[in-house]
Scaffold this motif. Structure first.
Motif, PDB file in Angstrom:
ATOM      1  N   LEU A  63     -20.751  -5.479  -7.340  1.00  0.00           N
ATOM      2  CA  LEU A  63     -20.127  -4.895  -6.158  1.00  0.00           C
ATOM      3  C   LEU A  63     -19.640  -3.491  -6.458  1.00  0.00           C
ATOM      4  CD1 LEU A  63     -18.006  -7.944  -4.985  1.00  0.00           C
ATOM      5  CD2 LEU A  63     -20.266  -7.268  -4.213  1.00  0.00           C
ATOM      6  N   GLY A  64     -19.612  -2.680  -5.435  1.00  0.00           N
ATOM      7  CA  GLY A  64     -19.092  -1.332  -5.589  1.00  0.00           C
ATOM      8  C   GLY A  64     -19.602  -0.433  -4.476  1.00  0.00           C
ATOM      9  N   SER A  65     -18.816  -0.262  -3.443  1.00  0.00           N
ATOM     10  CA  SER A  65     -19.206   0.600  -2.323  1.00  0.00           C
ATOM     11  C   SER A  65     -17.943   1.043  -1.603  1.00  0.00           C
ATOM     12  CB  SER A  65     -20.116  -0.161  -1.360  1.00  0.00           C
ATOM     13  OG  SER A  65     -19.386  -1.160  -0.683  1.00  0.00           O
ATOM     14  N   ALA A  66     -18.125   1.744  -0.517  1.00  0.00           N
ATOM     15  CA  ALA A  66     -16.974   2.213   0.253  1.00  0.00           C
ATOM     16  C   ALA A  66     -16.272   1.059   0.955  1.00  0.00           C
ATOM     17  CB  ALA A  66     -17.436   3.244   1.291  1.00  0.00           C
ATOM     18  N   TYR A  67     -16.952  -0.071   1.081  1.00  0.00           N
ATOM     19  CA  TYR A  67     -16.397  -1.171   1.856  1.00  0.00           C
ATOM     20  C   TYR A  67     -15.831  -2.281   0.975  1.00  0.00           C
ATOM     21  CZ  TYR A  67     -19.202   1.199   5.371  1.00  0.00           C
ATOM     22  OH  TYR A  67     -19.743   2.138   6.194  1.00  0.00           O
ATOM     23  N   PHE A  68     -16.276  -2.369  -0.285  1.00  0.00           N
ATOM     24  CA  PHE A  68     -15.846  -3.453  -1.147  1.00  0.00           C
ATOM     25  C   PHE A  68     -15.235  -2.908  -2.426  1.00  0.00           C
ATOM     26  CE2 PHE A  68     -19.698  -5.187   1.012  1.00  0.00           C
ATOM     27  CZ  PHE A  68     -19.012  -6.001   1.900  1.00  0.00           C
ATOM     28  N   GLU A  69     -14.361  -3.686  -2.986  1.00  0.00           N
ATOM     29  CA  GLU A  69     -13.805  -3.327  -4.278  1.00  0.00           C
ATOM     30  C   GLU A  69     -14.858  -3.518  -5.357  1.00  0.00           C
ATOM     31  OE1 GLU A  69     -10.382  -5.650  -4.973  1.00  0.00           O
ATOM     32  OE2 GLU A  69      -9.217  -4.826  -3.300  1.00  0.00           O
ATOM     33  N   HIS A  70     -14.743  -2.750  -6.415  1.00  0.00           N
ATOM     34  CA  HIS A  70     -15.663  -2.902  -7.531  1.00  0.00           C
ATOM     35  C   HIS A  70     -15.399  -4.245  -8.203  1.00  0.00           C
ATOM     36  CE1 HIS A  70     -17.391   1.185  -7.662  1.00  0.00           C
ATOM     37  NE2 HIS A  70     -16.246   1.518  -7.075  1.00  0.00           N
ATOM     38  N   GLY A  71     -16.492  -4.896  -8.628  1.00  0.00           N
ATOM     39  CA  GLY A  71     -16.354  -6.181  -9.303  1.00  0.00           C
ATOM     40  C   GLY A  71     -17.689  -6.869  -9.423  1.00  0.00           C
ATOM     41  N   VAL A  72     -17.652  -8.122  -9.898  1.00  0.00           N
ATOM     42  CA  VAL A  72     -18.859  -8.908 -10.111  1.00  0.00           C
ATOM     43  C   VAL A  72     -18.654 -10.287  -9.500  1.00  0.00           C
ATOM     44  CG1 VAL A  72     -20.325 -10.017 -11.828  1.00  0.00           C
ATOM     45  CG2 VAL A  72     -19.540  -7.683 -12.214  1.00  0.00           C
ATOM     46  N   HIS A  73     -19.628 -10.744  -8.732  1.00  0.00           N
ATOM     47  CA  HIS A  73     -19.639 -12.089  -8.198  1.00  0.00           C
ATOM     48  C   HIS A  73     -20.828 -12.834  -8.780  1.00  0.00           C
ATOM     49  CE1 HIS A  73     -17.122 -11.156  -4.324  1.00  0.00           C
ATOM     50  NE2 HIS A  73     -16.407 -11.134  -5.434  1.00  0.00           N
ATOM     51  N   ILE A  74     -20.609 -14.050  -9.268  1.00  0.00           N
ATOM     52  CA  ILE A  74     -21.672 -14.877  -9.828  1.00  0.00           C
ATOM     53  C   ILE A  74     -21.787 -16.128  -8.971  1.00  0.00           C
ATOM     54  CG2 ILE A  74     -22.476 -16.169 -11.834  1.00  0.00           C
ATOM     55  CD1 ILE A  74     -20.983 -14.177 -13.589  1.00  0.00           C
ATOM     56  N   TYR A  75     -22.959 -16.312  -8.364  1.00  0.00           N
ATOM     57  CA  TYR A  75     -23.162 -17.376  -7.385  1.00  0.00           C
ATOM     58  C   TYR A  75     -23.727 -18.640  -8.054  1.00  0.00           C
ATOM     59  CZ  TYR A  75     -22.247 -13.961  -3.719  1.00  0.00           C
ATOM     60  OH  TYR A  75     -21.655 -13.026  -2.906  1.00  0.00           O
ATOM     61  N   SER A  76     -22.986 -19.197  -8.957  1.00  0.00           N
ATOM     62  CA  SER A  76     -23.424 -20.414  -9.647  1.00  0.00           C
ATOM     63  C   SER A  76     -23.014 -21.641  -8.836  1.00  0.00           C
ATOM     64  CB  SER A  76     -22.806 -20.482 -11.041  1.00  0.00           C
ATOM     65  OG  SER A  76     -21.402 -20.658 -10.942  1.00  0.00           O
TER      66      SER A  76
ATOM     67  N   ARG B   8     -20.323 -25.439  -4.526  1.00  0.00           N
ATOM     68  CA  ARG B   8     -20.408 -23.978  -4.427  1.00  0.00           C
ATOM     69  C   ARG B   8     -19.108 -23.351  -4.912  1.00  0.00           C
ATOM     70  NH1 ARG B   8     -24.461 -22.819   0.019  1.00  0.00           N
ATOM     71  NH2 ARG B   8     -25.547 -24.822   0.191  1.00  0.00           N
ATOM     72  N   VAL B   9     -19.235 -22.210  -5.544  1.00  0.00           N
ATOM     73  CA  VAL B   9     -18.080 -21.558  -6.167  1.00  0.00           C
ATOM     74  C   VAL B   9     -17.737 -20.247  -5.478  1.00  0.00           C
ATOM     75  CG1 VAL B   9     -17.153 -20.610  -8.318  1.00  0.00           C
ATOM     76  CG2 VAL B   9     -18.667 -22.605  -8.391  1.00  0.00           C
ATOM     77  N   GLN B  10     -18.750 -19.445  -5.153  1.00  0.00           N
ATOM     78  CA  GLN B  10     -18.525 -18.059  -4.747  1.00  0.00           C
ATOM     79  C   GLN B  10     -18.697 -17.861  -3.248  1.00  0.00           C
ATOM     80  OE1 GLN B  10     -17.641 -15.376  -6.998  1.00  0.00           O
ATOM     81  NE2 GLN B  10     -17.065 -14.692  -4.954  1.00  0.00           N
ATOM     82  N   ARG B  11     -17.700 -17.233  -2.634  1.00  0.00           N
ATOM     83  CA  ARG B  11     -17.806 -16.789  -1.248  1.00  0.00           C
ATOM     84  C   ARG B  11     -18.436 -15.406  -1.200  1.00  0.00           C
ATOM     85  NH1 ARG B  11     -14.668 -19.288   2.827  1.00  0.00           N
ATOM     86  NH2 ARG B  11     -13.130 -20.798   2.045  1.00  0.00           N
ATOM     87  N   ASN B  12     -19.148 -15.141  -0.121  1.00  0.00           N
ATOM     88  CA  ASN B  12     -19.656 -13.805   0.114  1.00  0.00           C
ATOM     89  C   ASN B  12     -18.635 -13.009   0.920  1.00  0.00           C
ATOM     90  OD1 ASN B  12     -21.404 -12.009   2.260  1.00  0.00           O
ATOM     91  ND2 ASN B  12     -22.173 -11.901   0.168  1.00  0.00           N
ATOM     92  N   GLN B  13     -18.428 -11.738   0.564  1.00  0.00           N
ATOM     93  CA  GLN B  13     -17.385 -10.941   1.208  1.00  0.00           C
ATOM     94  C   GLN B  13     -17.737 -10.533   2.633  1.00  0.00           C
ATOM     95  OE1 GLN B  13     -15.840  -7.684  -0.994  1.00  0.00           O
ATOM     96  NE2 GLN B  13     -15.531  -8.845  -2.885  1.00  0.00           N
ATOM     97  N   ILE B  14     -19.031 -10.573   2.988  1.00  0.00           N
ATOM     98  CA  ILE B  14     -19.417 -10.123   4.317  1.00  0.00           C
ATOM     99  C   ILE B  14     -19.161 -11.193   5.367  1.00  0.00           C
ATOM    100  CG2 ILE B  14     -21.363  -9.363   5.748  1.00  0.00           C
ATOM    101  CD1 ILE B  14     -22.542  -8.061   3.291  1.00  0.00           C
ATOM    102  N   ASP B  15     -19.659 -12.430   5.110  1.00  0.00           N
ATOM    103  CA  ASP B  15     -19.537 -13.481   6.130  1.00  0.00           C
ATOM    104  C   ASP B  15     -18.550 -14.579   5.746  1.00  0.00           C
ATOM    105  OD1 ASP B  15     -20.884 -14.849   4.142  1.00  0.00           O
ATOM    106  OD2 ASP B  15     -22.808 -14.850   5.189  1.00  0.00           O
ATOM    107  N   ASP B  16     -17.959 -14.486   4.553  1.00  0.00           N
ATOM    108  CA  ASP B  16     -16.942 -15.439   4.092  1.00  0.00           C
ATOM    109  C   ASP B  16     -17.509 -16.861   3.961  1.00  0.00           C
ATOM    110  OD1 ASP B  16     -14.328 -15.686   3.127  1.00  0.00           O
ATOM    111  OD2 ASP B  16     -13.658 -16.644   4.983  1.00  0.00           O
ATOM    112  N   LEU B  17     -18.815 -16.967   3.684  1.00  0.00           N
ATOM    113  CA  LEU B  17     -19.458 -18.264   3.481  1.00  0.00           C
ATOM    114  C   LEU B  17     -19.773 -18.463   1.998  1.00  0.00           C
ATOM    115  CD1 LEU B  17     -21.977 -18.323   6.478  1.00  0.00           C
ATOM    116  CD2 LEU B  17     -19.687 -19.367   6.354  1.00  0.00           C
TER     117      LEU B  17
END
Length: 379
Positions: free
Chosen positions: A183-196, A267-276
């Protein structure tokens, strides 16, 4: 030299069989068969090679009968033997003795998957299950991974189903690498999401013979009527780390029918766009010993027993490691240079259009300022 006695002549058959069944190495059965004609006949008549295979893998009890190549069958007929039962015992001995040898000595492969069959869900066409078999993390200008559909309920499972390189395959290990989103853009904080997933479970078996085209049918239920599962593992915990995670089976499993399914639980990780909640996988590998081209199977419906086909009694050749590496380097070069190859073939228009589509995905936004892009990181 002292007088040598054959102890088999002093024991009844039941006691002799008990002694020989203590042998648990296929090479020992082969050596016993070479001691003398009487010992070889005893091994064949009592099916000791078959009993050894059944002890190693009880699922072989579903073998209905054994067949050999037509050329070998013709040579047996030419002999003119009137004792067909004895010829059948000899055929079974040859097949099971070589099968037991294959369990121990056939080359072990790290790429036992031939193709991806189907995923329980796929979020976007470019996030296909086929991507999990690619060695590279980048395909063309996109990152390579499979993504499930998003759900608000984190307990919804997903399944990935694959065809192995052989209908008869000894599987020892499954490796899975979750997808990492940077992650890293004008809309999201910098970081890493792992969708395991939270855990994984494995099933092995075969496709039912009356299913003609699996890809035309949805497969939401891993216990549906499309497959027959002869093995189901316990759950293995999965860690939320960006690495190829190894799941070694407690004991080697004989996959009869060449179908392997991975069930991703939780499921562990939510997506920041749709919160799913999503599950995403970058790579899948299966480690084992393919028993082809020496052996094949034919499933018999509706009994679900199978015919064991002894197609060859030749030890498979081991491909040198350097040859494999050279082939992998060539495959990687083709993928990395696909845009240049497209230009050389005259596909310049397609390349330009594809490039502008990616650039536009960064620039387009709705009136509220929300970025209209893939839910995961763009290439």
């Amino acid at each position: 030299m002292g007088t040598q006695l054959d102890f088999l002549s002093y024991l009844n058959d039941e006691m002799s069989v008990k002694i020989f069944t203590c042998l648990d190495d296929p090479s020992d059965i082969a050596r016993v068969s070479c001691v003398s004609h009487s010992w070889r006949n005893f091994v064949i008549a009592n099916g000791l090679a078959k009993h050894l295979c059944l002890r190693m893998f009880p699922q072989l009890s579903r073998v209905d009968h054994v067949v050999e190549p037509a050329s070998m069958a013709e040579s047996l007929v030419a002999v003119g033997s009137s004792n067909m039962e004895w010829e059948t015992l000899k055929k079974e001995h040859r097949a099971y003795a070589f099968l037991a040898q294959g369990f121990m000595s056939f080359p072990e492969e790290e790429k036992c998957i031939s193709e991806a069959i189907i995923a329980s869900s796929t979020d976007n066409p470019w996030e296909s299950i086929d991507n999990t078999l690619e060695k590279n993390d980048i395909l063309g200008v996109r990152t390579s991974y499979w993504s499930s559909k998003g759900y608000s309920n984190p307990v919804v499972p997903e399944t990935l189903t694959y065809k192995l390189v052989a209908d008869l395959c000894l599987v020892t290990e499954v490796r899975i690498k979750p997808y990492k989103e940077n992650l890293g853009s004008a809309y999201f904080e910098h970081g890493v999401h792992i969708y395991s997933a939270k855990s994984v479970r494995f099933r092995m078996g075969h496709l039912k013979t009356y299913i003609d085209n699996l890809m035309d049918e949805s497969c939401p239920d891993s216990h549906g009527d499309k497959f027959v599962w002869t093995y189901t593992s316990l759950e293995f915990p999965m860690v939320q780390e960006d690495c190829l995670q190894s799941f070694k089976l407690p004991a080697p499993v004989l996959c009869i029918g060449g179908i392997l399914q991975i069930e991703l639980c939780g499921r562990v990780q939510r997506n920041q766009i749709d919160d799913l909640f999503y599950i995403c996988v970058a790579h899948v590998q299966v480690v084992g010993r393919p028993l082809s081209p020496a052996f094949g199977v034919e499933i018999l419906e509706p009994s679900e027993n199978f015919v064991l086909k002894a197609l060859s009694y030749t030890q498979p050749r081991t491909v040198p490691q350097e040859t494999r590496r050279a082939a992998e380097r060539w495959h990687r070069w083709l993928i990395d240079n696909q845009p240049i190859i497209n230009i050389m073939r005259g596909n310049v228009v397609d390349l330009v259009e594809y490039k502008w589509e990616v650039e536009d995905s960064y620039e387009e936004s709705d009136e509220d300022g929300n970025e209209e892009s893939d839910k995961l990181n763009l290439p």
